[in-house]
Design a protein around this motif. Structure first.
Motif, PDB file in Angstrom:
ATOM      1  N   ASN A  95      61.412  71.617  63.842  1.00 47.98           N
ATOM      2  CA  ASN A  95      62.661  71.855  63.114  1.00 47.98           C
ATOM      3  C   ASN A  95      63.182  70.589  62.441  1.00 47.98           C
ATOM      4  O   ASN A  95      63.692  70.649  61.322  1.00 47.98           O
ATOM      5  N   GLN A  99      62.905  70.093  58.161  1.00 42.87           N
ATOM      6  CA  GLN A  99      64.229  70.333  57.594  1.00 42.87           C
ATOM      7  C   GLN A  99      64.342  69.553  56.282  1.00 42.87           C
ATOM      8  O   GLN A  99      64.128  68.342  56.232  1.00 42.87           O
ATOM      9  N   GLU A 118      63.684  76.241  53.889  1.00 47.32           N
ATOM     10  CA  GLU A 118      64.950  76.375  54.616  1.00 47.32           C
ATOM     11  C   GLU A 118      65.310  77.846  54.805  1.00 47.32           C
ATOM     12  O   GLU A 118      65.736  78.257  55.882  1.00 47.32           O
ATOM     13  N   ARG A 121      62.957  79.262  57.357  1.00 47.82           N
ATOM     14  CA  ARG A 121      63.292  78.723  58.682  1.00 47.82           C
ATOM     15  C   ARG A 121      64.521  79.428  59.236  1.00 47.82           C
ATOM     16  O   ARG A 121      64.579  79.788  60.410  1.00 47.82           O
ATOM     17  N   LEU A 126      59.485  81.352  59.017  1.00 53.29           N
ATOM     18  CA  LEU A 126      58.621  80.166  58.976  1.00 53.29           C
ATOM     19  C   LEU A 126      57.886  79.985  60.301  1.00 53.29           C
ATOM     20  O   LEU A 126      56.684  79.737  60.319  1.00 53.29           O
ATOM     21  N   ASP A 127      58.599  80.131  61.409  1.00 54.43           N
ATOM     22  CA  ASP A 127      57.957  80.017  62.723  1.00 54.43           C
ATOM     23  C   ASP A 127      56.857  81.055  62.889  1.00 54.43           C
ATOM     24  O   ASP A 127      55.777  80.753  63.402  1.00 54.43           O
TER      25      ASP A 127
END
Length: 147
Positions: A95, A99, A118, A121, A126-127
């Motif tokens: 993270n 970022q 962003e 995320r 995104l994960d």
């Protein structure tokens, strides 16, 4: 054997049917993939956050948040470093590193990419992408979405 003090930490992830993938955060802020290709550069303040996080997680934590598919290898100049498979530690690093505000001087094209990262995320997508594919494939997919 003398320590290589060029890097602060290495994120290593095992991908289903894709083997191991790593991302190295060097002490000067450069972030490179497992082929040593420069991805981007982190700000000095971000590097300090990462150093503090490494110190925080250096002592063994007895939790149940361990994951055999995610490793963080940390380099400590004085004592040789450590390896952790703490999932929470791994996610915090991801993270911070990805970022957009933590990346130094992004070029114009990178602005749209950072916005998309962003957004992905924030939604958790995104994960999911990173867990499903290796980081090279995710990077290429995000780049193609911004073209």
């Amino acid at each position: 054997m003398k320590n290589n003090i060029d890097w602060l930490l290495i994120l290593i992830a095992e991908r289903d049917n894709a083997g191991l993938y790593s991302v190295t955060v060097k002490n000067d802020g450069y972030v490179v993939d497992n082929k040593q290709k420069k991805l981007f550069v982190l700000k000095k303040a971000t590097m300090e956050k990462l150093r503090k996080l490494v110190i925080e997680y250096e002592a063994p934590h007895l939790t149940d948040s361990f994951d055999t598919k995610c490793l963080v290898k940390c380099n400590r100049d004085t004592d040789g470093g450590f390896v952790s498979n703490n999932r929470e530690f791994y996610k915090k690093i991801v993270n911070i590193v990805y970022q957009g505000d933590n990346i130094k001087h992004p070029p114009e094209m990178l602005d749209s990419i950072l916005s998309l990262i962003e957004e992905l995320r924030a939604t958790g997508e995104l994960d999911n992408m990173i867990q499903a594919e290796d980081l090279d494939a995710v990077t290429n997919r995000i780049l193609s979405m911004c073209e």
